[in-house]
Design a protein around this motif. Structure first.
Motif, PDB file in Angstrom:
ATOM      1  N   ASP A 410       0.362  10.964  -1.520  1.00 12.73           N
ATOM      2  CA  ASP A 410      -1.051  11.606  -2.056  1.00 12.73           C
ATOM      3  C   ASP A 410      -1.775   9.825  -2.415  1.00 12.73           C
ATOM      4  OD1 ASP A 410      -0.648  14.177  -2.823  1.00 12.73           O
ATOM      5  OD2 ASP A 410       1.218  14.058  -3.936  1.00 12.73           O
ATOM      6  N   THR A 411      -1.231   9.137  -1.732  1.00  6.93           N
ATOM      7  CA  THR A 411      -1.703   8.035  -1.501  1.00  6.93           C
ATOM      8  C   THR A 411      -3.160   7.976  -0.560  1.00  6.93           C
ATOM      9  OG1 THR A 411      -0.263   6.680  -1.948  1.00  6.93           O
ATOM     10  CG2 THR A 411      -1.990   5.722  -1.193  1.00  6.93           C
ATOM     11  N   PRO A 412      -4.290   7.535  -1.229  1.00  9.41           N
ATOM     12  CA  PRO A 412      -6.027   7.605  -0.693  1.00  9.41           C
ATOM     13  C   PRO A 412      -5.794   6.954   0.752  1.00  9.41           C
ATOM     14  CG  PRO A 412      -6.509   6.839  -3.061  1.00  9.41           C
ATOM     15  CD  PRO A 412      -4.779   7.471  -3.141  1.00  9.41           C
ATOM     16  N   ILE A 413      -6.308   7.225   1.394  1.00  9.23           N
ATOM     17  CA  ILE A 413      -6.170   6.118   2.744  1.00  9.23           C
ATOM     18  C   ILE A 413      -7.068   5.192   2.733  1.00  9.23           C
ATOM     19  CG2 ILE A 413      -6.080   5.829   4.791  1.00  9.23           C
ATOM     20  CD1 ILE A 413      -4.475   9.111   5.197  1.00  9.23           C
ATOM     21  N   ASP A 414      -6.830   3.864   2.706  1.00  9.35           N
ATOM     22  CA  ASP A 414      -8.134   3.113   3.191  1.00  9.35           C
ATOM     23  C   ASP A 414      -7.188   1.667   3.425  1.00  9.35           C
ATOM     24  OD1 ASP A 414      -6.912   1.466   0.923  1.00  9.35           O
ATOM     25  OD2 ASP A 414      -9.252   2.414  -0.195  1.00  9.35           O
ATOM     26  N   TYR A 415      -7.945   0.468   4.201  1.00 10.45           N
ATOM     27  CA  TYR A 415      -7.027  -0.365   4.535  1.00 10.45           C
ATOM     28  C   TYR A 415      -6.486  -1.438   3.415  1.00 10.45           C
ATOM     29  CZ  TYR A 415     -10.964  -0.525   8.363  1.00 10.45           C
ATOM     30  OH  TYR A 415     -11.791   0.134   8.572  1.00 10.45           O
ATOM     31  N   ASP A 416      -6.702  -0.612   2.548  1.00 13.08           N
ATOM     32  CA  ASP A 416      -5.984  -1.969   1.566  1.00 13.08           C
ATOM     33  C   ASP A 416      -4.842  -1.366   1.261  1.00 13.08           C
ATOM     34  OD1 ASP A 416      -8.447  -4.153   1.391  1.00 13.08           O
ATOM     35  OD2 ASP A 416      -8.909  -2.856   0.597  1.00 13.08           O
ATOM     36  N   ASN A 417      -4.873   0.121   0.774  1.00 14.96           N
ATOM     37  CA  ASN A 417      -3.936   1.118   0.461  1.00 14.96           C
ATOM     38  C   ASN A 417      -2.932   1.277   1.133  1.00 14.96           C
ATOM     39  OD1 ASN A 417      -4.743   0.906  -2.308  1.00 14.96           O
ATOM     40  ND2 ASN A 417      -5.450   3.522  -1.589  1.00 14.96           N
ATOM     41  N   LEU A 418      -3.216   1.050   2.640  1.00 16.56           N
ATOM     42  CA  LEU A 418      -2.110   1.257   3.384  1.00 16.56           C
ATOM     43  C   LEU A 418      -1.258   0.161   3.585  1.00 16.56           C
ATOM     44  CD1 LEU A 418      -3.442   2.847   6.654  1.00 16.56           C
ATOM     45  CD2 LEU A 418      -2.217   4.152   4.800  1.00 16.56           C
ATOM     46  N   ILE A 419      -1.771  -1.208   3.197  1.00 17.57           N
ATOM     47  CA  ILE A 419      -1.289  -2.728   3.584  1.00 17.57           C
ATOM     48  C   ILE A 419      -0.411  -2.919   2.170  1.00 17.57           C
ATOM     49  CG2 ILE A 419      -1.662  -5.399   3.306  1.00 17.57           C
ATOM     50  CD1 ILE A 419      -3.869  -4.919   5.298  1.00 17.57           C
ATOM     51  N   ALA A 420      -0.815  -2.374   0.738  1.00 13.27           N
ATOM     52  CA  ALA A 420       0.114  -2.515  -0.349  1.00 13.27           C
ATOM     53  C   ALA A 420       1.249  -1.289   0.061  1.00 13.27           C
ATOM     54  CB  ALA A 420      -0.917  -1.780  -1.208  1.00 13.27           C
TER      55      ALA A 420
END
Lengths: 597, 132
Positions: A410-420
């Motif tokens: 349920d994490t929103p997919i974007d550049y920063d969230n994926l790296i985190a």
């Protein structure tokens, strides 16, 4: 030949099936016989509508009415009201959650917004070998606007404000990249398109080039104008023959129309594009290696700085962007940066194309707004896990990325969230794995790829990855120790910190992320000498249950190494020394007497 | 070939193309034609889209149907290749998946010549940017 007046489409996806869509179909079939409508109405089962939460879905053609949560007992009303009297069954229409209005036409419904096609806008819509179709769809309008305006900085500002970031993986702001290059003065600059798509499982760039080549040409001219380049180069791998062919056709047509060449749109701006073929080395997707390969040198990366914007192709300032990044440019100019930046999350704007692959029902290419969750991608667009199995992980970012587990669904997919989350956007490959995937083997698979593709220039990558791969091999063979797990982690960290280029620095990611997320699975391999997913051959043991074996001899006959012995009508036995774990006996046994331990 | 020299040229060209061709090349009565698009990217071709396109063209010619068949890029439904989109005049486009040459013949005979749908319909579930 039947000439039906109405079609009733019933969703045949897994979700709708679970909520009785099969019974709905049977009811409709009976009803049209009863009402004597068999010549007028056809009932068809379709693929998944991707709207499983409101299933079962029934769609009526030709008037496009969309009924949701239909129950078998509703069929009668639909036939009597909709088909016979021509009145829509209001209560079954989709209820818009915000306006609380019933929507008849599926086009106005929220779930259609799950996918938004910007980069893929023309793919599967126009004929890619006909420039006229591209022009009819607003093609080259953005270029004309930019050239008439004659203000490169203004265009760069639009791209900057749109928030577009590089779609090749790194996510560097595109407008900023252009601005830096535009400020470096030189007699010649180059606009380069990186079409060296090499991530296993990613094929969006190929699809864009095959489906809409002109959009790349148009965007490259715009970019060239902005940075002050008159030459464009497309670096494309020779394994993409169809994309190359379509590009060549497109370049030729653009030249015929005067859209490439001298004095574009009557201005004094000249621009032309050449193709350069790569031999398919993964490292050549790294921009410095790509440039060296184009220069005829070995495809090896060099240390940055100097950045390509300072010293690129033939030591001239160059700008490298990926295919998907380019595909967004004309739309941003035509529709405005405000529109583009209204899509996506705070720091990642617009959409991203993902190539869905692996154990998922709808393998294919999707384009979704940034900020969508993995759950929506996998279960609603992708149609869920194949065979109804349990989701285990999704690998994003290819050999440079990592695995995302259930807790990130349920994490929103974007550049920063994926790296985190320990992975990365990468070029957009998304490989979905179910419970039968062994994560140690997955890490090993990616390491094999990196070892094969390492250019060999720096030792952390050349030697370190080889060692990593050896340790993983040892673990899957059941010979690993707990110390091996420690060295895996240490070595991975050292490679990450010391490798020369992006390929090397990110190559241990699959190992690190599987260790972090699936530590127990590694321990099971090392301590219990077991592969929980049952994938590692060396750790498998086939055993015949003497209670169930009736001595039919089928297994003994199929065994290629004669490891199975026993007399007819007596329980058989497997000699573990001789067994090569091919699984033939397991498949052959009709009595479920053979099990994997 | 006439060169495009200004935005006005391009606009004029676009309008001509839009009105006269309506994205397809076949004369004035395009509104009465059935438009068939075969997805011909690598994935489609690998699963036999070329043969499928040939069958559709041949079958339509045999029956003299008012059909325009064109190729297009990847529609994204790689699991269901080859895919074919059919747009009948005044109707929504319908996408059919898993079209083998045999099914292509059936498609022409049943849906193009008549109005009978085939199994393997893929509901289109994305939004286009045109109206945004």
């Amino acid at each position: 030949m039947a000439n039906y007046k109405y079609h009733i489409l019933i969703c045949g996806g897994t979700g709708c099936h679970a909520s009785q869509s099969a019974q709905i179909k049977i009811n409709f079939e009976q009803l049209i016989v009863e009402k004597n409508l068999t010549d007028d109405v056809q009932i068809v089962e379709t693929g998944c509508f991707g709207f499983c939460e409101k299933g079962p879905i029934v769609k009526m053609l030709p008037d496009n009415t969309f009924y949701t949560q239909v129950k078998p007992e509703d069929c009668k009303e639909i036939i009597e009201e909709h088909i016979i009297k021509g009145r829509k069954v209001e209560r079954l229409l989709y209820l818009d959650p915000t306006s609380q209005e019933h929507k008849a036409d599926s086009k106005h419904m929220g779930f259609y917004k799950k996918q938004l096609r910007i980069a893929l806008r023309n793919c599967g819509f126009i004929n890619p070998e006909n420039i006229d179709e591209y022009i009819a769809r607003d093609g080259y309008k953005a270029l004309a606007t930019v050239l008439e305006q004659n203000d490169p900085q203004a265009t760069i500002d639009i791209i900057k404000k749109s928030g577009l970031r590089g779609r090749g993986g790194g996510g560097f702001p595109t407008g900023l990249k252009w601005e830096i290059c535009s400020k470096n003065n030189a007699d010649q600059k180059y606009m380069i398109c990186n079409a060296d798509e090499g991530d296993p499982g990613a094929f969006m760039d190929r699809s864009i080039l095959e489906g809409d080549p002109h959009t790349i040409i148009e965007a490259m001219i715009i970019g060239g104008f902005c940075i002050g380049a008159t030459k464009g180069l497309i670096y494309i791998r020779a394994e993409y023959p169809l994309a190359i062919h379509r590009l060549q056709v497109a370049l030729e047509q653009a030249r015929e129309y005067g859209l490439l060449g001298k004095n574009l749109f009557g201005t004094d701006f000249d621009f032309d594009i050449e193709l350069r073929y790569g031999a398919g080395a993964f490292v050549c997707g790294e921009e410095t290696a790509l440039i060296h390969s184009m220069e005829g040198l070995r495809g090896e990366p060099t240390f940055k700085p100097p950045f390509p914007a300072q010293e690129g192709y033939l030591k001239k300032p160059s700008n490298v962007n990926n295919v998907e990044t380019f595909a967004n440019i004309p739309v941003i100019i035509n529709k405005g940066w405000e529109w583009f930046s209204s899509i996506g999350t705070e720091k990642s704007k617009g959409t991203k194309v993902f190539a869905l692959a692996g154990q998922i029902n709808n393998v294919g290419l999707i384009e979704v707004p940034m900020g969508i969750t993995l759950r929506e991608v996998i279960y609603e667009i992708g149609g869920g896990i194949k065979g109804g199995k349990k989701f285990k992980a999704v690998q994003t970012g290819g050999p440079s990325g990592g695995c995302l587990t259930e807790k990130f669904l349920d994490t929103p997919i974007d550049y920063d969230n994926l790296i985190a989350a320990g992975s990365m956007m990468g070029s957009g490959g998304m490989i979905v794995m179910d419970e039968t995937s062994c994560m140690v083997s997955v890490a090993k698979f990616y390491l094999e790829f990196t070892v094969e593709e390492s250019c060999g220039k720096c030792s952390p990558c050349r030697i370190g990855n080889k060692r990593l791969h050896e340790i993983l091999e040892k673990i899957t063979q059941g010979k690993g120790t707990m110390e091996d797990l420690d060295s895996l982690r240490n070595l991975a960290q050292v490679i990450k910190d010391t490798a020369l280029c992006g390929l090397g620095q990110t190559s241990p990611n699959p190992v690190l992320s599987t260790i972090d997320n699936f530590w127990d699975e590694y321990v099971a391999h090392v301590v219990d000498k077991k592969c929980p997913a049952g994938q590692c051959k060396a750790l498998k043991k086939y055993i015949i249950d003497p209670e169930k074996c009736i001595g039919c001899t089928a297994c003994a006959r199929v065994c290629p190494t004669n490891a199975i012995t026993g007399t007819v009508k007596m329980p058989h036995e497997i000699n573990q020394e001789l067994c090569i774990k091919c699984g033939s006996c397991y498949e052959k046994c009709k009595f479920n007497a053979i099990s994997i331990k | 070939m006439e060169k495009i020299k200004s935005l006005a040229d391009l606009k004029k060209k676009r309008e001509d193309l839009q009105s006269n061709l309506k994205l397809r090349e076949l004369g004035d009565n395009v509104d009465n034609l059935i438009q068939v698009k075969v997805a011909m990217a690598t994935c489609g071709i690998a699963s036999g889209a070329k043969q499928v396109m040939e069958v559709i063209i041949n079958e339509c010619n045999k029956r003299n149907l008012p059909v325009v068949v064109t190729q297009t890029g990847c529609m994204g439904y790689c699991y269901a290749e080859p895919t074919v989109e059919v747009k009948k005049p005044g109707q929504e486009a319908v996408v059919f998946g898993y079209i083998t040459p045999a099914k292509a013949e059936e498609l022409v005979n049943k849906y193009l010549a008549g109005n009978e749908l085939l199994d393997g319909i893929i509901p289109v579930n994305y939004e286009k940017i045109d109206n945004k």
